[in-house]
Design a protein around this motif. Structure first.
Motif, PDB file in Angstrom:
ATOM      1  N   GLU A   1      -3.661 -10.250  -3.469  1.00 48.90           N
ATOM      2  CA  GLU A   1      -5.088 -10.121  -3.149  1.00 48.90           C
ATOM      3  C   GLU A   1      -5.523  -8.647  -3.099  1.00 48.90           C
ATOM      4  O   GLU A   1      -6.721  -8.350  -3.152  1.00 48.90           O
ATOM      5  CB  GLU A   1      -5.407 -10.829  -1.807  1.00 48.90           C
ATOM      6  N   LEU A   2      -4.543  -7.721  -2.996  1.00 47.45           N
ATOM      7  CA  LEU A   2      -4.871  -6.281  -2.947  1.00 47.45           C
ATOM      8  C   LEU A   2      -4.510  -5.564  -4.247  1.00 47.45           C
ATOM      9  O   LEU A   2      -4.560  -4.333  -4.313  1.00 47.45           O
ATOM     10  CB  LEU A   2      -4.126  -5.608  -1.774  1.00 47.45           C
ATOM     11  N   LEU A   3      -4.135  -6.337  -5.255  1.00 43.65           N
ATOM     12  CA  LEU A   3      -3.632  -5.738  -6.500  1.00 43.65           C
ATOM     13  C   LEU A   3      -4.637  -4.770  -7.138  1.00 43.65           C
ATOM     14  O   LEU A   3      -4.265  -3.674  -7.571  1.00 43.65           O
ATOM     15  CB  LEU A   3      -3.279  -6.858  -7.483  1.00 43.65           C
ATOM     16  N   GLY A   4      -5.907  -5.169  -7.170  1.00 49.10           N
ATOM     17  CA  GLY A   4      -6.927  -4.326  -7.816  1.00 49.10           C
ATOM     18  C   GLY A   4      -7.032  -2.954  -7.164  1.00 49.10           C
ATOM     19  O   GLY A   4      -6.797  -1.922  -7.818  1.00 49.10           O
ATOM     20  N   PRO A   5      -7.374  -2.896  -5.850  1.00 49.73           N
ATOM     21  CA  PRO A   5      -7.507  -1.582  -5.224  1.00 49.73           C
ATOM     22  C   PRO A   5      -6.220  -0.759  -5.215  1.00 49.73           C
ATOM     23  O   PRO A   5      -6.255   0.459  -5.394  1.00 49.73           O
ATOM     24  CB  PRO A   5      -7.940  -1.902  -3.784  1.00 49.73           C
ATOM     25  N   ILE A   6      -5.071  -1.435  -5.066  1.00 54.49           N
ATOM     26  CA  ILE A   6      -3.795  -0.690  -5.051  1.00 54.49           C
ATOM     27  C   ILE A   6      -3.551  -0.048  -6.418  1.00 54.49           C
ATOM     28  O   ILE A   6      -3.175   1.129  -6.508  1.00 54.49           O
ATOM     29  CB  ILE A   6      -2.627  -1.625  -4.650  1.00 54.49           C
ATOM     30  N   THR A   7      -3.801  -0.797  -7.486  1.00 55.77           N
ATOM     31  CA  THR A   7      -3.562  -0.242  -8.831  1.00 55.77           C
ATOM     32  C   THR A   7      -4.525   0.896  -9.130  1.00 55.77           C
ATOM     33  O   THR A   7      -4.125   1.945  -9.662  1.00 55.77           O
ATOM     34  CB  THR A   7      -3.713  -1.350  -9.894  1.00 55.77           C
ATOM     35  N   VAL A   8      -5.791   0.698  -8.777  1.00 56.69           N
ATOM     36  CA  VAL A   8      -6.774   1.760  -9.025  1.00 56.69           C
ATOM     37  C   VAL A   8      -6.386   3.016  -8.239  1.00 56.69           C
ATOM     38  O   VAL A   8      -6.400   4.133  -8.777  1.00 56.69           O
ATOM     39  CB  VAL A   8      -8.193   1.283  -8.628  1.00 56.69           C
ATOM     40  N   ALA A   9      -5.991   2.836  -6.970  1.00 59.17           N
ATOM     41  CA  ALA A   9      -5.596   3.996  -6.156  1.00 59.17           C
ATOM     42  C   ALA A   9      -4.370   4.673  -6.756  1.00 59.17           C
ATOM     43  O   ALA A   9      -4.328   5.903  -6.903  1.00 59.17           O
ATOM     44  CB  ALA A   9      -5.315   3.552  -4.718  1.00 59.17           C
ATOM     45  N   ALA A  10      -3.368   3.865  -7.139  1.00 60.88           N
ATOM     46  CA  ALA A  10      -2.116   4.446  -7.661  1.00 60.88           C
ATOM     47  C   ALA A  10      -2.384   5.293  -8.897  1.00 60.88           C
ATOM     48  O   ALA A  10      -1.950   6.451  -8.981  1.00 60.88           O
ATOM     49  CB  ALA A  10      -1.122   3.334  -7.974  1.00 60.88           C
ATOM     50  N   TYR A  11      -3.121   4.743  -9.852  1.00 65.83           N
ATOM     51  CA  TYR A  11      -3.337   5.487 -11.095  1.00 65.83           C
ATOM     52  C   TYR A  11      -4.327   6.637 -10.905  1.00 65.83           C
ATOM     53  O   TYR A  11      -4.217   7.673 -11.566  1.00 65.83           O
ATOM     54  CB  TYR A  11      -3.783   4.546 -12.214  1.00 65.83           C
ATOM     55  N   SER A  12      -5.272   6.484  -9.983  1.00 60.99           N
ATOM     56  CA  SER A  12      -6.224   7.583  -9.748  1.00 60.99           C
ATOM     57  C   SER A  12      -5.493   8.784  -9.158  1.00 60.99           C
ATOM     58  O   SER A  12      -5.656   9.914  -9.613  1.00 60.99           O
ATOM     59  CB  SER A  12      -7.324   7.140  -8.787  1.00 60.99           C
TER      60      SER A  12
ATOM     61  N   PHE B   1      -9.865   1.697   2.874  1.00 60.34           N
ATOM     62  CA  PHE B   1      -8.664   2.107   3.605  1.00 60.34           C
ATOM     63  C   PHE B   1      -7.462   2.246   2.665  1.00 60.34           C
ATOM     64  O   PHE B   1      -6.632   3.135   2.838  1.00 60.34           O
ATOM     65  CB  PHE B   1      -8.367   1.111   4.740  1.00 60.34           C
ATOM     66  N   ILE B   2      -7.394   1.355   1.669  1.00 57.42           N
ATOM     67  CA  ILE B   2      -6.280   1.453   0.707  1.00 57.42           C
ATOM     68  C   ILE B   2      -6.384   2.758  -0.091  1.00 57.42           C
ATOM     69  O   ILE B   2      -5.397   3.464  -0.294  1.00 57.42           O
ATOM     70  CB  ILE B   2      -6.281   0.224  -0.237  1.00 57.42           C
ATOM     71  N   ILE B   3      -7.596   3.095  -0.515  1.00 51.85           N
ATOM     72  CA  ILE B   3      -7.800   4.340  -1.273  1.00 51.85           C
ATOM     73  C   ILE B   3      -7.389   5.529  -0.402  1.00 51.85           C
ATOM     74  O   ILE B   3      -6.697   6.447  -0.850  1.00 51.85           O
ATOM     75  CB  ILE B   3      -9.285   4.490  -1.703  1.00 51.85           C
ATOM     76  N   LEU B   4      -7.806   5.495   0.868  1.00 50.10           N
ATOM     77  CA  LEU B   4      -7.489   6.584   1.802  1.00 50.10           C
ATOM     78  C   LEU B   4      -5.987   6.667   2.060  1.00 50.10           C
ATOM     79  O   LEU B   4      -5.387   7.751   2.036  1.00 50.10           O
ATOM     80  CB  LEU B   4      -8.238   6.337   3.120  1.00 50.10           C
TER      81      LEU B   4
ATOM     82  N   ILE C   1       0.849  -1.201   0.000  1.00 50.83           N
ATOM     83  CA  ILE C   1       0.000   0.000   0.000  1.00 50.83           C
ATOM     84  C   ILE C   1       0.884   1.250   0.000  1.00 50.83           C
ATOM     85  O   ILE C   1       0.621   2.214  -0.716  1.00 50.83           O
ATOM     86  CB  ILE C   1      -0.951  -0.002   1.216  1.00 50.83           C
ATOM     87  N   GLY C   2       1.960   1.206   0.799  1.00 49.95           N
ATOM     88  CA  GLY C   2       2.882   2.344   0.845  1.00 49.95           C
ATOM     89  C   GLY C   2       3.452   2.668  -0.516  1.00 49.95           C
ATOM     90  O   GLY C   2       3.645   3.830  -0.870  1.00 49.95           O
ATOM     91  N   ILE C   3       3.674   1.625  -1.324  1.00 49.40           N
ATOM     92  CA  ILE C   3       4.275   1.824  -2.652  1.00 49.40           C
ATOM     93  C   ILE C   3       3.380   2.678  -3.553  1.00 49.40           C
ATOM     94  O   ILE C   3       3.853   3.248  -4.534  1.00 49.40           O
ATOM     95  CB  ILE C   3       4.590   0.449  -3.298  1.00 49.40           C
ATOM     96  N   ILE C   4       2.103   2.807  -3.217  1.00 48.56           N
ATOM     97  CA  ILE C   4       1.246   3.734  -3.983  1.00 48.56           C
ATOM     98  C   ILE C   4       1.919   5.109  -3.993  1.00 48.56           C
ATOM     99  O   ILE C   4       1.870   5.850  -4.969  1.00 48.56           O
ATOM    100  CB  ILE C   4      -0.171   3.843  -3.359  1.00 48.56           C
TER     101      ILE C   4
ATOM    102  N   THR D   1       5.702   0.038 -10.638  1.00 47.06           N
ATOM    103  CA  THR D   1       6.363  -0.399  -9.393  1.00 47.06           C
ATOM    104  C   THR D   1       5.314  -0.868  -8.391  1.00 47.06           C
ATOM    105  O   THR D   1       5.512  -1.874  -7.690  1.00 47.06           O
ATOM    106  CB  THR D   1       7.217   0.740  -8.789  1.00 47.06           C
ATOM    107  N   SER D   2       4.194  -0.150  -8.304  1.00 49.06           N
ATOM    108  CA  SER D   2       3.104  -0.565  -7.400  1.00 49.06           C
ATOM    109  C   SER D   2       2.617  -1.962  -7.775  1.00 49.06           C
ATOM    110  O   SER D   2       2.421  -2.821  -6.907  1.00 49.06           O
ATOM    111  CB  SER D   2       1.923   0.404  -7.496  1.00 49.06           C
ATOM    112  N   ILE D   3       2.422  -2.184  -9.077  1.00 49.17           N
ATOM    113  CA  ILE D   3       1.921  -3.482  -9.532  1.00 49.17           C
ATOM    114  C   ILE D   3       2.954  -4.579  -9.257  1.00 49.17           C
ATOM    115  O   ILE D   3       2.618  -5.667  -8.783  1.00 49.17           O
ATOM    116  CB  ILE D   3       1.573  -3.420 -11.034  1.00 49.17           C
ATOM    117  N   TYR D   4       4.206  -4.241  -9.511  1.00 45.66           N
ATOM    118  CA  TYR D   4       5.285  -5.218  -9.324  1.00 45.66           C
ATOM    119  C   TYR D   4       5.375  -5.663  -7.860  1.00 45.66           C
ATOM    120  O   TYR D   4       5.379  -6.851  -7.553  1.00 45.66           O
ATOM    121  CB  TYR D   4       6.608  -4.593  -9.766  1.00 45.66           C
TER     122      TYR D   4
END
Lengths: 372, 45
Positions: free
Chosen positions: A157-168, A282-285, A136-139, A146-149
């Protein structure tokens, strides 16, 4: 009853997919990724969808490029071919801003772990593990691949929300950074002029830079070779001047094809029962927290340097040390112009911005190396 | 070691390592620029 709940979840996922497509089409927020992610989320959540499952094409794409980390690596080759490191080579000092602005990654990692302490008080607060908190920190790296990697390896299991948050948040840099910068700087500081001298960099330096960076990073942290090596391979294609076709292919065909596959495969991870969890919120936040800490880290570092420097740096440059290229550099330049129309900070900010690209990869590699 | 302590270790060493590696890149660039100064002033690529 269960059927009703399932259809309610499916409807919410359709809405989320629709929002991502809306943001891409109407607002042009990172459209090349948010559009395929949004549509991928819809394809995945259609009940009985043939796009997922053992022989579904999204599952095949996921296995072919996300599970084994191939797509982010290929994206880095494309990014490397697109980046002109010239502004950084002329002012190597900017590298330090690229390091300081990674502060948000580590601050968010700790925030994620401390958040887990509240899990006992309120069970809806997720208790993230160290690997999940690091992902999550890597966002905060403001660096999608890098976030995806990292999250692909540490918390798939958190790949979807982390990627959406990173690119958003990368697309929201013009909204996120200015208030933080204004809060931490005075108008006088924002008006500081920085001298800029344009001079040519020899071809030898341009060619040796990607090779030396790969060797140094690889010897110190061999786990970084995949990330930094692919970025620098792309840059070597660009700077060598002898493989123009390969360089252009990396910048265009490779970038476009892999971005499409990456986006739609990420969308396939947004399965309703996994995505519609309190942890997603929480990941988005925390992604927002990471961007704020990154920006603050860069600005405070620049202000601290100014205590010792004879020729002061404009502390806004520190905020450009995040990897969101070239968005962040443009934001800083625009803020400089707003304070003083004669203050051109663009090239300094671009230097810090490309340094942030290198810094974020090194930060990701260090996290991979330090957490077992 | 609990996860919080491990987190502090990773964050401390991680951030310092990022600075350390980029410092090496800085030194390397300074050396490269000294060794290979641009001779062709028209090459502003």
């Amino acid at each position: 009853m269960q059927l009703v709940v399932d259809y309610w979840r499916v409807a919410v996922m359709f809405a989320i997919g629709g929002v991502l497509i809306y943001l891409a089409v109407k607002k042009e927020y990172e459209p090349t990724l948010l559009l395929p992610i949004g549509f991928g989320a819809i394809l995945t959540n259609i009940p009985g969808s043939s796009a997922i499952g053992e022989h579904g094409f999204l599952t095949i794409l996921y296995r072919a490029g996300i599970e084994n980390e191939l797509f982010p690596i290929l994206i880095f080759i494309a990014v490397g071919a697109m980046i002109d490191f010239g502004p950084l080579l002329r002012r190597p000092f900017m590298l330090f801003f690229g390091a300081a602005a990674q502060f948000g990654i580590f601050a968010t990692l700790m925030a994620g772990l401390y958040l887990g302490k509240l899990h006992g008080v309120a069970s809806f607060i997720p208790a993230f593990t160290l690997k999940q908190a690091a992902s999550i920190g890597i966002i905060g790296a403001a660096d999608g691949p890098t976030s995806i990697y990292v999250s692909g390896l540490f918390a798939p299991e958190l790949l979807g929300p982390i990627t959406v948050a990173a690119y958003s948040y990368m697309s929201l840099v013009p909204l996120v950074q200015p208030p933080v910068i204004r809060l931490l700087t005075t108008p006088e500081e924002r008006r500081i002029h920085m001298e800029y001298q344009e001079f040519a960099v020899s071809k030898a330096v341009r060619v040796l830079f990607p090779i030396m960076v790969t060797l140094i990073a690889g010897i110190i942290a061999p786990i970084s070779v995949g990330l930094i090596g692919s970025l620098m391979l792309g840059n070597l294609l660009r700077e060598s001047g002898v493989v123009d076709r390969l360089s252009k292919s990396a910048q265009n065909e490779l970038a476009n094809i892999v971005t499409l596959f990456l986006g739609i495969a990420i969308g396939s991870t947004m399965v309703a029962e996994r995505f519609l969890q309190p942890s997603t919120l929480f990941i988005i936040l925390m992604g927002l927290v990471a961007f704020i800490f990154d920006t603050a880290g860069g600005v405070i570092f620049a202000k601290t340097l100014n205590l010792f420097l004879k020729r002061k740096v404009n502390p806004m440059i520190g905020a450009a040390g995040i990897s969101a290229f070239p968005m962040s550099a443009r934001v800083i330049h625009k803020m400089g112009i707003e304070e003083d129309p004669t203050n051109y900070l663009l090239m300094h900010a671009v230097g810090a911005n490309v340094a942030g690209q290198v810094g974020s990869i090194i930060a990701g590699a260090m996290i991979l190396a330090l957490i077992h | 070691m609990n996860e919080i302590a491990e987190g502090w270790r990773v964050s401390g060493i991680g951030l310092l390592s990022v600075f350390g590696v980029l410092l090496l890149f800085y030194v390397m660039l300074q050396v490269l620029m000294k060794l290979f100064p641009n001779k062709d002033e028209n090459d502003s690529h």
